[in-house]
Design an enzyme around this catalytic site. Sequence first.
Site, PDB file in Angstrom:
ATOM      1  N   ASN A  91      30.658  11.712  12.998  1.00 54.92           N
ATOM      2  CA  ASN A  91      29.822  10.510  13.052  1.00 54.92           C
ATOM      3  C   ASN A  91      28.648  10.682  14.009  1.00 54.92           C
ATOM      4  OD1 ASN A  91      31.810   9.537  11.420  1.00 54.92           O
ATOM      5  ND2 ASN A  91      32.270   7.717  12.627  1.00 54.92           N
TER       6      ASN A  91
ATOM      7  N   THR B  54     -14.484 -12.883  -2.000  1.00 56.11           N
ATOM      8  CA  THR B  54     -13.283 -13.664  -1.714  1.00 56.11           C
ATOM      9  C   THR B  54     -12.890 -14.355  -3.015  1.00 56.11           C
ATOM     10  OG1 THR B  54     -14.465 -15.696  -1.077  1.00 56.11           O
ATOM     11  CG2 THR B  54     -14.025 -14.090   0.670  1.00 56.11           C
ATOM     12  N   HIS B  55     -11.607 -14.448  -3.281  1.00 57.12           N
ATOM     13  CA  HIS B  55     -11.109 -15.020  -4.541  1.00 57.12           C
ATOM     14  C   HIS B  55     -11.668 -14.279  -5.762  1.00 57.12           C
ATOM     15  CE1 HIS B  55      -9.657 -18.530  -2.233  1.00 57.12           C
ATOM     16  NE2 HIS B  55     -10.806 -18.451  -1.598  1.00 57.12           N
TER      17      HIS B  55
ATOM     18  N   SER C  38      -8.410  10.173 -21.576  1.00 57.17           N
ATOM     19  CA  SER C  38      -7.614   9.441 -22.562  1.00 57.17           C
ATOM     20  C   SER C  38      -7.390  10.325 -23.780  1.00 57.17           C
ATOM     21  CB  SER C  38      -8.346   8.164 -22.984  1.00 57.17           C
ATOM     22  OG  SER C  38      -7.812   7.639 -24.184  1.00 57.17           O
TER      23      SER C  38
ATOM     24  N   ASN D 273     -10.268   8.077 -15.934  1.00 59.41           N
ATOM     25  CA  ASN D 273      -9.278   7.157 -15.379  1.00 59.41           C
ATOM     26  C   ASN D 273      -8.914   7.487 -13.928  1.00 59.41           C
ATOM     27  OD1 ASN D 273      -9.081   5.796 -17.846  1.00 59.41           O
ATOM     28  ND2 ASN D 273      -7.542   7.226 -18.603  1.00 59.41           N
TER      29      ASN D 273
ATOM     30  N   TYR E  84      31.648   2.753  11.623  1.00 55.34           N
ATOM     31  CA  TYR E  84      31.055   3.543  10.544  1.00 55.34           C
ATOM     32  C   TYR E  84      31.680   3.191   9.198  1.00 55.34           C
ATOM     33  CZ  TYR E  84      29.811   7.334   7.460  1.00 55.34           C
ATOM     34  OH  TYR E  84      29.351   8.042   6.387  1.00 55.34           O
TER      35      TYR E  84
ATOM     36  N   GLN F 137      26.061   6.549   3.906  1.00 56.71           N
ATOM     37  CA  GLN F 137      25.649   7.824   3.322  1.00 56.71           C
ATOM     38  C   GLN F 137      24.417   7.643   2.434  1.00 56.71           C
ATOM     39  OE1 GLN F 137      28.369   9.391   0.383  1.00 56.71           O
ATOM     40  NE2 GLN F 137      27.816  11.499   0.831  1.00 56.71           N
TER      41      GLN F 137
ATOM     42  N   LYS G 229      20.546   7.946   3.849  1.00 54.93           N
ATOM     43  CA  LYS G 229      19.909   9.219   4.206  1.00 54.93           C
ATOM     44  C   LYS G 229      18.869   9.658   3.174  1.00 54.93           C
ATOM     45  CE  LYS G 229      22.706  12.670   4.567  1.00 54.93           C
ATOM     46  NZ  LYS G 229      23.673  13.656   5.072  1.00 54.93           N
TER      47      LYS G 229
END
Length: 438
Positions: free
Chosen positions: A109, A154-155, A277, A285, A317, A322, A325
Amino acid sequence: MKLWEKGISTEASIENFTVGNDRHYDRYLAIYDVKASAAHARMLHKCGFLELLELNQLLEGLSELEEQVALADFSIPESFEDIHSYIEYYLTDKFGSVGKKIHTARSRNDQVITALQLYVTDSLEQLIEGTAGFARLLLEISEKHRDILMPGYTHLQVAMPSSFGLWLSAYAETLCDDIVALKAAAVVSNQNPLGSAAGYGSNFGIDRLLTTELIGFEVVKVNSIASQMLRGRMERIAVNAIAQLGATLSKLAGDICLYMGQDFGFLSFDDEITTGSSIMPHKKNPDVFELIRAKGNALQGVSVQISTILTNLPTGYHRDLQLTKPMLMDSFFTIEELLSIFSFSLSKMTPSKALLEQEKYTYLWSVDTLNTMVSSGMPFRDAYKKMAEDIATNNYVPNKEAAHTHLGSIGNLGLDLISKKLEAAVQRGNYSGLSSEK
Protein backbone atom coordinates in the site's frame (compact mmCIF):
# COMPACT_ATOMS: atom_id res chain seq x y z
CA MET A 1 4.61 -14.00 -8.39
CA LYS A 2 2.48 -12.19 -5.81
CA LEU A 3 3.62 -10.38 -2.69
CA TRP A 4 0.66 -11.91 -0.86
CA GLU A 5 1.19 -15.46 -2.14
CA LYS A 6 0.40 -18.17 0.45
CA GLY A 7 0.51 -21.33 -1.65
CA ILE A 8 -3.08 -21.09 -2.86
CA SER A 9 -3.59 -20.53 -6.59
CA THR A 10 -6.07 -17.96 -7.88
CA GLU A 11 -8.49 -18.85 -10.66
CA ALA A 12 -7.15 -17.44 -13.95
CA SER A 13 -10.15 -15.25 -14.80
CA ILE A 14 -10.11 -13.73 -11.31
CA GLU A 15 -6.40 -13.03 -11.55
CA ASN A 16 -6.69 -11.42 -14.98
CA PHE A 17 -9.59 -9.28 -13.81
CA THR A 18 -7.93 -8.09 -10.60
CA VAL A 19 -4.50 -7.43 -12.14
CA GLY A 20 -6.09 -5.50 -14.99
CA ASN A 21 -3.61 -3.31 -16.85
CA ASP A 22 -1.32 -2.71 -13.88
CA ARG A 23 1.72 -4.14 -15.64
CA HIS A 24 1.35 -1.62 -18.47
CA TYR A 25 1.05 1.46 -16.26
CA ASP A 26 3.55 0.27 -13.66
CA ARG A 27 6.31 0.70 -16.23
CA TYR A 28 6.00 4.42 -15.54
CA LEU A 29 6.24 3.84 -11.78
CA ALA A 30 9.20 1.45 -11.93
CA ILE A 31 12.00 4.00 -11.61
CA TYR A 32 10.27 5.63 -8.64
CA ASP A 33 9.70 2.33 -6.85
CA VAL A 34 13.38 1.47 -7.28
CA LYS A 35 14.40 4.88 -5.92
CA ALA A 36 12.11 4.58 -2.90
CA SER A 37 13.23 0.99 -2.25
CA ALA A 38 16.88 2.11 -2.13
CA ALA A 39 16.03 4.81 0.41
CA HIS A 40 14.00 2.30 2.42
CA ALA A 41 16.94 -0.12 2.48
CA ARG A 42 19.33 2.59 3.68
CA MET A 43 16.89 3.50 6.44
CA LEU A 44 16.52 -0.16 7.50
CA HIS A 45 20.29 -0.41 7.80
CA LYS A 46 20.55 2.75 9.89
CA CYS A 47 17.81 1.47 12.19
CA GLY A 48 19.51 -1.89 12.67
CA PHE A 49 17.32 -4.13 10.51
CA LEU A 50 19.97 -4.79 7.84
CA GLU A 51 23.68 -5.58 8.07
CA LEU A 52 26.01 -3.46 5.95
CA LEU A 53 26.69 -6.40 3.61
CA GLU A 54 22.95 -6.93 3.18
CA LEU A 55 22.43 -3.25 2.42
CA ASN A 56 25.17 -3.27 -0.19
CA GLN A 57 23.67 -6.35 -1.83
CA LEU A 58 20.23 -4.75 -2.02
CA LEU A 59 21.66 -1.51 -3.39
CA GLU A 60 23.59 -3.48 -6.01
CA GLY A 61 20.42 -5.25 -7.12
CA LEU A 62 18.41 -2.04 -7.13
CA SER A 63 21.09 -0.35 -9.22
CA GLU A 64 20.77 -3.16 -11.77
CA LEU A 65 17.00 -2.76 -11.72
CA GLU A 66 17.37 0.98 -12.27
CA GLU A 67 19.27 0.28 -15.48
CA GLN A 68 16.66 -2.28 -16.56
CA VAL A 69 13.61 -0.08 -16.07
CA ALA A 70 15.29 2.85 -17.83
CA LEU A 71 15.33 0.90 -21.10
CA ALA A 72 12.67 1.93 -23.61
CA ASP A 73 11.60 -1.68 -24.20
CA PHE A 74 11.34 -2.61 -20.52
CA SER A 75 8.22 -4.56 -19.64
CA ILE A 76 7.06 -6.43 -16.57
CA PRO A 77 6.83 -10.20 -17.18
CA GLU A 78 3.28 -11.56 -17.16
CA SER A 79 4.09 -13.88 -14.27
CA PHE A 80 4.11 -10.82 -11.97
CA GLU A 81 1.16 -8.77 -10.80
CA ASP A 82 3.00 -5.48 -10.84
CA ILE A 83 6.38 -3.75 -10.61
CA HIS A 84 6.40 -4.08 -6.82
CA SER A 85 6.32 -7.88 -6.87
CA TYR A 86 8.91 -7.94 -9.67
CA ILE A 87 11.38 -5.86 -7.66
CA GLU A 88 11.15 -8.13 -4.63
CA TYR A 89 11.43 -11.26 -6.79
CA TYR A 90 14.52 -9.91 -8.55
CA LEU A 91 16.27 -9.13 -5.26
CA THR A 92 15.30 -12.48 -3.74
CA ASP A 93 16.34 -14.44 -6.82
CA LYS A 94 19.73 -12.72 -6.78
CA PHE A 95 20.47 -12.58 -3.04
CA GLY A 96 18.20 -15.17 -1.45
CA SER A 97 16.80 -14.34 1.98
CA VAL A 98 18.37 -10.87 1.90
CA GLY A 99 15.98 -9.91 -0.88
CA LYS A 100 13.05 -10.94 1.28
CA LYS A 101 14.04 -8.32 3.86
CA ILE A 102 13.31 -5.35 1.55
CA HIS A 103 9.63 -5.48 2.51
CA THR A 104 10.36 -5.07 6.24
CA ALA A 105 8.30 -2.24 7.78
CA ARG A 106 6.38 -1.46 4.60
CA SER A 107 3.31 -2.69 2.74
CA ARG A 108 2.49 -2.72 -0.93
CA ASN A 109 0.00 0.00 0.00
CA ASP A 110 2.56 2.61 1.03
CA GLN A 111 4.97 1.29 -1.61
CA VAL A 112 2.45 2.09 -4.37
CA ILE A 113 1.46 5.46 -2.94
CA THR A 114 5.10 6.50 -2.58
CA ALA A 115 5.85 5.67 -6.21
CA LEU A 116 2.70 7.50 -7.31
CA GLN A 117 3.59 10.56 -5.24
CA LEU A 118 7.01 10.70 -6.88
CA TYR A 119 5.57 10.12 -10.35
CA VAL A 120 3.00 12.89 -9.95
CA THR A 121 5.52 15.35 -8.51
CA ASP A 122 7.89 14.84 -11.45
CA SER A 123 5.09 14.83 -14.02
CA LEU A 124 3.61 18.04 -12.65
CA GLU A 125 6.99 19.75 -12.80
CA GLN A 126 7.39 18.73 -16.45
CA LEU A 127 3.83 19.85 -17.19
CA ILE A 128 4.43 23.22 -15.55
CA GLU A 129 7.46 23.77 -17.77
CA GLY A 130 5.49 22.71 -20.85
CA THR A 131 2.61 25.03 -19.96
CA ALA A 132 4.99 27.92 -19.33
CA GLY A 133 6.60 27.29 -22.72
CA PHE A 134 3.23 27.47 -24.43
CA ALA A 135 2.37 30.67 -22.54
CA ARG A 136 5.66 32.22 -23.64
CA LEU A 137 4.83 31.31 -27.24
CA LEU A 138 1.47 33.06 -26.91
CA LEU A 139 3.20 36.15 -25.55
CA GLU A 140 5.64 36.14 -28.47
CA ILE A 141 2.81 35.92 -31.00
CA SER A 142 0.89 38.60 -29.07
CA GLU A 143 3.85 40.96 -29.34
CA LYS A 144 4.31 40.17 -33.03
CA HIS A 145 0.66 40.90 -33.90
CA ARG A 146 -0.16 43.42 -31.17
CA ASP A 147 -1.29 46.12 -33.62
CA ILE A 148 -3.52 43.93 -35.80
CA LEU A 149 -7.10 44.67 -34.79
CA MET A 150 -9.92 42.15 -34.73
CA PRO A 151 -13.57 42.34 -33.65
CA GLY A 152 -14.46 41.62 -30.05
CA TYR A 153 -17.74 39.80 -29.42
CA THR A 154 -20.20 39.32 -26.57
CA HIS A 155 -23.20 37.01 -27.00
CA LEU A 156 -21.67 36.30 -30.44
CA GLN A 157 -22.68 39.85 -31.36
CA VAL A 158 -20.25 42.52 -32.56
CA ALA A 159 -19.11 44.36 -29.42
CA MET A 160 -15.88 46.40 -29.30
CA PRO A 161 -12.47 46.55 -30.98
CA SER A 162 -10.02 43.89 -29.90
CA SER A 163 -6.67 42.77 -31.26
CA PHE A 164 -4.74 39.59 -31.82
CA GLY A 165 -2.37 40.74 -29.11
CA LEU A 166 -5.18 41.22 -26.59
CA TRP A 167 -6.84 37.91 -27.49
CA LEU A 168 -3.77 35.68 -27.31
CA SER A 169 -2.21 37.37 -24.28
CA ALA A 170 -5.51 36.75 -22.46
CA TYR A 171 -4.83 33.03 -22.78
CA ALA A 172 -1.19 33.49 -21.77
CA GLU A 173 -2.29 35.14 -18.53
CA THR A 174 -4.96 32.50 -17.95
CA LEU A 175 -2.27 29.84 -18.26
CA CYS A 176 -0.49 31.57 -15.37
CA ASP A 177 -3.49 30.72 -13.19
CA ASP A 178 -3.42 27.14 -14.47
CA ILE A 179 0.23 26.88 -13.45
CA VAL A 180 -0.65 28.11 -9.96
CA ALA A 181 -3.17 25.25 -9.73
CA LEU A 182 -0.56 22.74 -10.94
CA LYS A 183 1.93 24.04 -8.37
CA ALA A 184 -0.69 23.65 -5.64
CA ALA A 185 -1.27 20.04 -6.70
CA ALA A 186 2.48 19.44 -6.49
CA VAL A 187 2.44 20.58 -2.85
CA VAL A 188 0.09 17.67 -2.10
CA SER A 189 2.09 15.12 -4.10
CA ASN A 190 5.43 16.14 -2.60
CA GLN A 191 4.78 14.36 0.72
CA ASN A 192 6.29 11.07 1.88
CA PRO A 193 3.84 8.29 2.87
CA LEU A 194 6.49 5.54 3.07
CA GLY A 195 6.49 3.73 6.40
CA SER A 196 2.75 4.06 6.92
CA ALA A 197 2.57 0.41 5.77
CA ALA A 198 -1.03 -0.73 5.23
CA GLY A 199 -2.32 2.46 6.79
CA TYR A 200 -1.72 1.88 10.48
CA GLY A 201 2.06 1.95 10.77
CA SER A 202 4.03 -0.92 12.32
CA ASN A 203 5.85 -1.88 15.51
CA PHE A 204 9.25 -1.44 13.85
CA GLY A 205 11.37 1.45 15.11
CA ILE A 206 11.91 3.02 11.70
CA ASP A 207 12.96 6.56 10.79
CA ARG A 208 10.42 8.06 8.39
CA LEU A 209 12.11 11.45 8.42
CA LEU A 210 15.26 9.81 7.07
CA THR A 211 13.44 8.22 4.12
CA THR A 212 11.80 11.58 3.44
CA GLU A 213 15.23 13.16 3.17
CA LEU A 214 16.79 10.30 1.18
CA ILE A 215 13.99 10.15 -1.37
CA GLY A 216 13.87 13.92 -1.72
CA PHE A 217 10.31 14.61 -0.62
CA GLU A 218 9.55 18.09 0.65
CA VAL A 219 7.90 16.83 3.83
CA VAL A 220 6.66 13.65 5.51
CA LYS A 221 2.96 12.77 5.58
CA VAL A 222 2.82 12.30 9.32
CA ASN A 223 -0.34 10.35 10.11
CA SER A 224 -0.35 6.77 8.80
CA ILE A 225 -4.06 6.82 7.97
CA ALA A 226 -3.73 10.22 6.29
CA SER A 227 -0.85 8.76 4.27
CA GLN A 228 -3.16 6.08 2.90
CA MET A 229 -5.87 8.65 2.26
CA LEU A 230 -3.54 10.30 -0.25
CA ARG A 231 -4.40 7.47 -2.65
CA GLY A 232 -7.24 8.63 -4.84
CA ARG A 233 -7.32 12.06 -3.23
CA MET A 234 -3.96 12.99 -4.70
CA GLU A 235 -4.98 11.68 -8.13
CA ARG A 236 -8.17 13.74 -8.01
CA ILE A 237 -6.30 16.92 -7.03
CA ALA A 238 -3.74 16.43 -9.81
CA VAL A 239 -6.38 15.62 -12.44
CA ASN A 240 -8.46 18.62 -11.37
CA ALA A 241 -5.48 20.86 -12.10
CA ILE A 242 -4.85 19.09 -15.41
CA ALA A 243 -8.53 19.45 -16.31
CA GLN A 244 -8.39 23.18 -15.62
CA LEU A 245 -5.47 23.49 -18.03
CA GLY A 246 -7.34 21.31 -20.51
CA ALA A 247 -10.32 23.66 -20.33
CA THR A 248 -8.09 26.62 -21.20
CA LEU A 249 -6.60 24.84 -24.21
CA SER A 250 -10.05 23.68 -25.29
CA LYS A 251 -11.45 27.21 -25.16
CA LEU A 252 -8.59 28.62 -27.23
CA ALA A 253 -8.96 25.79 -29.76
CA GLY A 254 -12.69 26.52 -29.93
CA ASP A 255 -11.98 30.17 -30.68
CA ILE A 256 -9.65 29.15 -33.49
CA CYS A 257 -12.22 26.78 -35.01
CA LEU A 258 -14.74 29.63 -35.05
CA TYR A 259 -12.33 32.28 -36.32
CA MET A 260 -11.10 30.05 -39.17
CA GLY A 261 -14.61 29.79 -40.60
CA GLN A 262 -15.44 31.79 -43.71
CA ASP A 263 -18.12 33.78 -41.86
CA PHE A 264 -15.41 35.14 -39.59
CA GLY A 265 -12.17 34.79 -41.53
CA PHE A 266 -10.02 36.22 -38.75
CA LEU A 267 -7.09 33.90 -39.34
CA SER A 268 -5.73 31.07 -41.44
CA PHE A 269 -3.15 28.30 -41.15
CA ASP A 270 -0.65 26.70 -43.49
CA ASP A 271 -2.18 23.93 -45.56
CA GLU A 272 -0.06 21.35 -43.73
CA ILE A 273 -2.03 22.08 -40.54
CA THR A 274 -5.50 21.54 -42.03
CA THR A 275 -7.24 18.48 -43.43
CA GLY A 276 -9.62 17.96 -46.36
CA SER A 277 -12.98 16.48 -47.23
CA SER A 278 -13.65 13.26 -49.12
CA ILE A 279 -16.31 14.99 -51.22
CA MET A 280 -15.72 18.77 -51.07
CA PRO A 281 -12.35 19.67 -52.64
CA HIS A 282 -12.37 23.24 -51.34
CA LYS A 283 -12.38 22.29 -47.65
CA LYS A 284 -9.55 23.10 -45.24
CA ASN A 285 -10.80 21.69 -41.97
CA PRO A 286 -9.46 22.59 -38.50
CA ASP A 287 -9.41 18.95 -37.36
CA VAL A 288 -6.37 19.38 -35.13
CA PHE A 289 -8.06 22.17 -33.17
CA GLU A 290 -11.35 20.31 -32.99
CA LEU A 291 -9.54 17.35 -31.44
CA ILE A 292 -7.67 19.61 -29.02
CA ARG A 293 -11.05 21.05 -28.03
CA ALA A 294 -12.59 17.59 -27.58
CA LYS A 295 -9.67 16.08 -25.66
CA GLY A 296 -9.40 19.13 -23.43
CA ASN A 297 -13.10 18.88 -22.65
CA ALA A 298 -12.88 15.12 -22.07
CA LEU A 299 -10.37 15.74 -19.27
CA GLN A 300 -13.18 17.37 -17.28
CA GLY A 301 -14.92 14.01 -17.23
CA VAL A 302 -11.88 12.20 -15.81
CA SER A 303 -12.02 14.36 -12.72
CA VAL A 304 -15.68 13.43 -12.28
CA GLN A 305 -14.88 9.72 -12.76
CA ILE A 306 -12.25 9.75 -10.02
CA SER A 307 -14.55 11.66 -7.67
CA THR A 308 -17.28 9.10 -8.30
CA ILE A 309 -14.96 6.18 -7.51
CA LEU A 310 -13.95 7.83 -4.22
CA THR A 311 -17.52 8.49 -3.14
CA ASN A 312 -18.39 6.80 0.17
CA LEU A 313 -15.21 4.70 0.41
CA PRO A 314 -14.61 4.02 4.13
CA THR A 315 -11.24 4.83 5.70
CA GLY A 316 -8.53 2.41 4.57
CA TYR A 317 -7.33 0.97 1.28
CA HIS A 318 -9.79 -0.51 -1.22
CA ARG A 319 -9.08 -2.15 -4.59
CA ASP A 320 -11.42 0.42 -6.15
CA LEU A 321 -8.42 2.76 -6.10
CA GLN A 322 -6.61 0.62 -8.67
CA LEU A 323 -8.79 2.28 -11.32
CA THR A 324 -7.53 5.78 -10.57
CA LYS A 325 -3.97 5.03 -11.71
CA PRO A 326 -4.64 4.73 -15.48
CA MET A 327 -6.98 7.74 -15.31
CA LEU A 328 -4.23 9.79 -13.73
CA MET A 329 -1.49 8.71 -16.12
CA ASP A 330 -3.62 8.97 -19.25
CA SER A 331 -4.52 12.52 -18.21
CA PHE A 332 -0.84 13.43 -18.08
CA PHE A 333 -0.21 11.77 -21.45
CA THR A 334 -3.16 13.61 -23.03
CA ILE A 335 -2.37 17.09 -21.74
CA GLU A 336 1.30 16.78 -22.72
CA GLU A 337 0.25 15.78 -26.23
CA LEU A 338 -2.15 18.73 -26.46
CA LEU A 339 0.54 21.24 -25.45
CA SER A 340 2.98 19.79 -27.96
CA ILE A 341 0.64 19.75 -30.97
CA PHE A 342 -0.87 23.14 -30.06
CA SER A 343 2.57 24.77 -29.87
CA PHE A 344 3.51 23.39 -33.27
CA SER A 345 0.22 24.33 -34.92
CA LEU A 346 -0.10 27.84 -33.49
CA SER A 347 3.28 28.82 -34.89
CA LYS A 348 1.75 28.35 -38.36
CA MET A 349 -1.04 30.92 -37.84
CA THR A 350 -1.52 33.96 -40.09
CA PRO A 351 -3.89 36.70 -38.84
CA SER A 352 -6.09 38.57 -41.30
CA LYS A 353 -5.38 42.28 -41.61
CA ALA A 354 -7.75 45.21 -42.17
CA LEU A 355 -10.65 43.20 -40.74
CA LEU A 356 -12.31 46.20 -39.17
CA GLU A 357 -12.62 48.04 -42.47
CA GLN A 358 -15.60 45.83 -43.29
CA GLU A 359 -18.93 47.64 -42.97
CA LYS A 360 -20.42 45.03 -40.64
CA TYR A 361 -17.97 46.12 -37.95
CA THR A 362 -18.94 49.81 -38.01
CA TYR A 363 -20.67 49.65 -34.63
CA LEU A 364 -17.55 48.32 -32.90
CA TRP A 365 -16.68 51.96 -32.14
CA SER A 366 -20.00 52.97 -30.61
CA VAL A 367 -18.62 52.76 -27.07
CA ASP A 368 -15.43 54.62 -27.98
CA THR A 369 -17.52 57.31 -29.65
CA LEU A 370 -19.86 57.83 -26.70
CA ASN A 371 -16.87 57.76 -24.32
CA THR A 372 -15.45 60.68 -26.29
CA MET A 373 -18.66 62.60 -25.52
CA VAL A 374 -18.26 61.72 -21.84
CA SER A 375 -14.66 62.94 -21.90
CA SER A 376 -15.98 66.25 -23.28
CA GLY A 377 -18.24 66.66 -20.24
CA MET A 378 -21.50 64.94 -21.16
CA PRO A 379 -22.89 62.61 -18.44
CA PHE A 380 -22.44 58.98 -19.42
CA ARG A 381 -26.15 58.10 -19.43
CA ASP A 382 -26.96 61.10 -21.64
CA ALA A 383 -24.15 60.13 -24.02
CA TYR A 384 -25.44 56.56 -24.09
CA LYS A 385 -28.95 57.69 -25.04
CA LYS A 386 -27.66 60.07 -27.71
CA MET A 387 -25.53 57.30 -29.21
CA ALA A 388 -28.52 54.94 -29.29
CA GLU A 389 -30.59 57.64 -31.00
CA ASP A 390 -27.85 58.37 -33.57
CA ILE A 391 -27.63 54.67 -34.41
CA ALA A 392 -31.41 54.36 -34.74
CA THR A 393 -31.63 57.44 -37.04
CA ASN A 394 -28.57 56.54 -39.13
CA ASN A 395 -26.68 59.57 -37.82
CA TYR A 396 -23.95 57.50 -36.17
CA VAL A 397 -20.42 58.59 -37.11
CA PRO A 398 -17.81 56.32 -35.49
CA ASN A 399 -14.73 57.74 -33.84
CA LYS A 400 -12.03 55.26 -34.82
CA GLU A 401 -9.16 57.30 -33.44
CA ALA A 402 -9.88 57.01 -29.71
CA ALA A 403 -6.82 55.73 -27.87
CA HIS A 404 -6.98 52.82 -25.43
CA THR A 405 -4.21 53.52 -22.93
CA HIS A 406 -5.09 51.81 -19.66
CA LEU A 407 -3.28 48.64 -18.60
CA GLY A 408 -4.75 45.54 -20.20
CA SER A 409 -6.36 47.30 -23.17
CA ILE A 410 -5.57 47.02 -26.88
CA GLY A 411 -3.23 50.00 -26.63
CA ASN A 412 -1.43 48.83 -23.49
CA LEU A 413 -1.29 45.03 -23.39
CA GLY A 414 0.97 44.85 -20.35
CA LEU A 415 2.89 41.91 -21.79
CA ASP A 416 5.87 42.56 -19.53
CA LEU A 417 3.71 42.28 -16.42
CA ILE A 418 2.03 39.12 -17.71
CA SER A 419 5.50 37.69 -18.32
CA LYS A 420 6.45 38.51 -14.73
CA LYS A 421 3.28 36.81 -13.49
CA LEU A 422 4.18 33.77 -15.54
CA GLU A 423 7.65 33.48 -14.07
CA ALA A 424 6.30 34.06 -10.55
CA ALA A 425 3.73 31.29 -11.06
CA VAL A 426 6.43 28.89 -12.26
CA GLN A 427 8.91 29.74 -9.51
CA ARG A 428 6.67 30.08 -6.46
CA GLY A 429 3.07 29.35 -7.44
CA ASN A 430 1.68 32.79 -6.55
CA TYR A 431 1.82 36.45 -7.57
CA SER A 432 2.80 38.01 -4.26
CA GLY A 433 4.66 41.30 -4.62
CA LEU A 434 3.66 41.95 -8.22
CA SER A 435 0.82 44.38 -7.45
CA SER A 436 3.29 47.15 -6.65
CA GLU A 437 5.22 46.77 -9.91
CA LYS A 438 4.65 49.23 -12.73
